[in-house]
Write a protein that holds these residues in place. Structure first.
Motif, short mmCIF file in Angstrom:
data_model
loop_
_atom_site.label_atom_id
_atom_site.label_comp_id
_atom_site.label_asym_id
_atom_site.label_seq_id
_atom_site.Cartn_x
_atom_site.Cartn_y
_atom_site.Cartn_z
N SER A 60 15.21 -2.46 4.68
CA SER A 60 14.80 -2.75 3.30
C SER A 60 14.01 -1.58 2.75
N HIS A 61 14.04 -1.44 1.44
CA HIS A 61 13.38 -0.33 0.79
C HIS A 61 11.97 -0.74 0.35
N ILE A 62 10.98 0.02 0.82
CA ILE A 62 9.57 -0.25 0.51
C ILE A 62 9.02 0.95 -0.28
N ALA A 63 8.57 0.70 -1.49
CA ALA A 63 8.04 1.77 -2.34
C ALA A 63 6.58 2.05 -2.01
N ALA A 109 9.37 -4.29 -1.84
CA ALA A 109 7.91 -4.37 -1.82
C ALA A 109 7.36 -3.01 -2.24
N ILE A 110 6.06 -3.00 -2.59
CA ILE A 110 5.43 -1.74 -2.98
C ILE A 110 4.01 -1.70 -2.44
N LYS A 130 3.61 -7.05 -3.16
CA LYS A 130 2.67 -5.95 -3.42
C LYS A 130 1.57 -5.93 -2.35
N ILE A 131 1.24 -4.73 -1.89
CA ILE A 131 0.08 -4.52 -1.02
C ILE A 131 -0.80 -3.49 -1.72
N SER A 132 -2.06 -3.84 -1.95
CA SER A 132 -2.97 -2.93 -2.64
C SER A 132 -4.11 -2.53 -1.73
N ILE A 133 -4.60 -1.31 -1.90
CA ILE A 133 -5.67 -0.79 -1.04
C ILE A 133 -7.00 -0.90 -1.78
N GLY A 134 -7.85 -1.79 -1.30
CA GLY A 134 -9.13 -2.08 -1.94
C GLY A 134 -10.07 -0.89 -1.98
N GLN A 138 -7.92 -1.11 -5.90
CA GLN A 138 -6.68 -1.80 -6.29
C GLN A 138 -6.74 -3.25 -5.79
N SER A 139 -6.14 -4.17 -6.55
CA SER A 139 -6.26 -5.58 -6.16
C SER A 139 -5.01 -6.41 -6.44
N SER A 140 -3.87 -5.77 -6.71
CA SER A 140 -2.63 -6.52 -6.97
C SER A 140 -2.02 -7.01 -5.66
N GLY A 141 -1.59 -8.27 -5.64
CA GLY A 141 -0.92 -8.80 -4.45
C GLY A 141 -1.85 -8.93 -3.26
N MET A 142 -1.32 -8.67 -2.06
CA MET A 142 -2.11 -8.74 -0.83
C MET A 142 -2.99 -7.50 -0.70
#
Length: 546
Positions: A60-63, A109-110, A130-134, A138-142
């Motif tokens: 799968s493609h993960i951005a 996913a991104i 979405k995975i975001s790095i706190g 960043q706070s979108s998604g997980m």
């Protein structure tokens, strides 16, 4: 050099054999956060396990959208560990461009990292995981940090075969819509092997990563650091860049011509050219000056200093050479994973992009187009078989779109782009790149675009450097006129410049007139300004302020 089939295999080797060695160095609020190979492995395995828990199909493609940082590399490794394909996105792209890439690439996913203005970009992200790095607000998604706290780490990791699709790199594109260049795991291993063949690197390799990791050249260098078991330091911000580069003193340093120009400007702000010239002519003093400047620039320990991505003025390379800074110019592109031509310490000819690298075959067509074949050519353009077919000839050579010529010693000079040619109303074709290179010797000029469709002679559209902006109008006009008078006699009659037009605003990524790798977007500039060519040409002034 240890032989690996993929960047993941290289990482796992160093994680096992040198777990306590520092791998990544990330400045956060002025303090360095270090990740050993073991610590990086734990974080990457947990993010990889989370991606697997989403039950996405294999490959799968993960951005991944982020400025350069430790988490960019951790995310890339995690994507590999999850048997997925990475889709890096330039961190400066607007919402529409981000959306276009995410939809075209079929990203599931991104991972959202360090960004300057995510608020204006987030509308471009469709409904995907979405995975975001706190750490980077960043706070979108997980949240990355929550995954690290709760997720078990992956234990069993499948090593990819070198032929397997590893990444899709969307070209920054000086013309048209970006294309997704597909590369296998083996491509980056081949590029690292080629680097090692031509250049001697220390055992404990230090890198400083600041050019966009979404660009193939920076990715190749960071992958080389991974293959050689080195460590990578990142810049926290533009404001702290110079201090962090000086503190790092990397062994490899790559910059595009505009950055080398900026470095020179900064040096000359401290020591004017006349004074510098005098000091460099004094024995003993000149050694101290060179040593101090190299230390200040962060190049005191560099064994490989390179410039590529665009032509660099020979006068600029020679200027640095007087400081004992040897800039080696090279040539490569996304589609050939940067393995094409390069000058080396043993074979260096200023003004050329060097000799053909080991393992590369090259030929020129009747139109002088450069065609390349190597062991790390792209697999093709994603979902674009027509363009893929067009870019390869019947013998499997990649048609680069660049024109060139070899001298008697085998050094290649790039003479222009096949598609950049334009025709004046005299019916004469002009290739602008060699004229732009001659004009770039003037330190008052930052960016250049030679145009001339529909008018009798070409004109130069330019933006000013900081030095040029600081000059009076009279001095600036005189400087530009002197340059044109010096270069016109060396050009064919139909190539001689008739006018110089100074643009009101710089050409930037933000306004769509430069690529993220700082190349001028000729098509976009022409679209905006072509209607004015005739009126500019008919003006009495030689230098025109837009």
């Amino acid at each position: 050099m240890q032989a690996f089939n993929s960047p993941l295999e290289a990482f796992l080797y160093w994680e096992t054999t040198t777990p306590n060695k520092v791998f990544l160095r990330q400045p956060v609020h002025g303090k360095i956060k270090e990740y050993t190979y073991a610590q990086a492995g734990v974080e990457a395995r947990k993010i990889g396990a989370y991606l697997k828990s989403l039950n996405l199909p294999e490959q799968s493609h993960i951005a991944l959208i982020s400025k350069n940082c430790a988490h960019w590399v951790l995310a890339d490794i995690a994507i590999m560990m999850a048997d997925c394909v990475s889709i890096p996105i330039y961190p400066t792209l607007n919402a529409d461009s981000i959306h276009q890439i995410l939809i075209h690439s079929e990203s599931k996913a991104i991972i959202i990292g360090k960004l300057d203005d995510f608020e204006s970009q987030k509308s471009g992200i469709p409904e995907i995981h979405k995975i975001s790095i706190g750490l980077y607000d960043q706070s979108s998604g997980m949240l990355w940090e929550d995954i690290i706290a709760k997720q078990d780490a992956l234990v069993n990791i499948n090593l990819p075969q070198k032929e397997k699709l590893h990444t899709i790199i969307y070209t920054s594109g000086t013309t048209g819509i970006p294309k997704g260049v597909m590369h296998s795991s083996g491509s980056f291993m081949e590029s690292s092997k080629t680097l090692k063949t031509h250049f001697e690197f220390p055992d404990h390799l230090k890198l400083f990563s600041y050019l966009p990791l979404a660009h193939v050249a920076e990715r190749v260098l960071v992958n080389a650091g991974l293959v050689f078991g080195g460590n990578v330091t990142f810049a926290e911000s533009l404001e702290t860049f110079a201090k962090e580069l000086e503190a790092t003193q990397p062994h490899l340093f790559f910059a595009v011509p505009r950055i080398w120009t900026k470095f020179r400007e900064k040096i000359l702000e401290t020591i004017p050219q006349n004074k510098l010239g005098i000091l460099l002519n004094i024995p003993v003093i000149n050694t101290l000056i060179k040593r101090k400047l190299k230390q200040k620039l962060g190049l005191a320990e560099a064994v490989f200093i390179a410039s590529a991505a665009a032509p660099i003025a020979s006068s600029l390379v020679k200027w640095y050479q007087k400081l004992d800074i040897k800039i080696l110019q090279g040539y490569g592109m996304t589609e050939d994973c940067c393995v094409s031509h390069f000058n080396t310490h043993q074979n260096n000819k200023i003004g050329t992009v060097g000799k053909t690298l080991n393992g590369v075959k090259v030929k020129l067509t009747e139109e002088a187009e450069i065609c390349i074949k190597n062991n790390c050519l792209m697999l093709g353009y994603f979902k674009n078989p027509e363009e893929t077919t067009k870019v390869f000839d019947k013998e499997g050579y990649l048609k680069t779109g660049d024109k060139g010529e070899f001298d008697h010693d085998g050094f290649l000079t790039i003479t222009g782009r096949v598609k950049d040619q334009f025709k004046t109303d005299k019916g004469k074709y002009i290739s602008p790149s060699h004229i732009e290179l001659l004009l770039s010797h003037n330190t008052d000029i930052e960016q250049i675009c030679i145009v001339g469709t529909g008018i009798p002679q070409p004109i130069a559209l330019i933006t000013l450097s900081e030095l040029g902006k600081s000059k009076s109008k009279i001095d600036l006009v005189q400087s530009l006129m002197d340059t044109i008078k010096s270069i016109n006699p060396n050009l064919e009659k139909h190539e001689r410049l008739e006018k110089v037009v100074i643009m009101k605003e710089d050409w930037t990524v933000a306004n769509g007139l430069a690529t993220p790798s700082l190349k001028v977007k000729r098509n976009n500039i022409e679209k905006i300004h072509q209607d004015y060519y005739q009126s500019w040409f008919e003006m009495n002034d030689f230098v025109i302020f837009e």
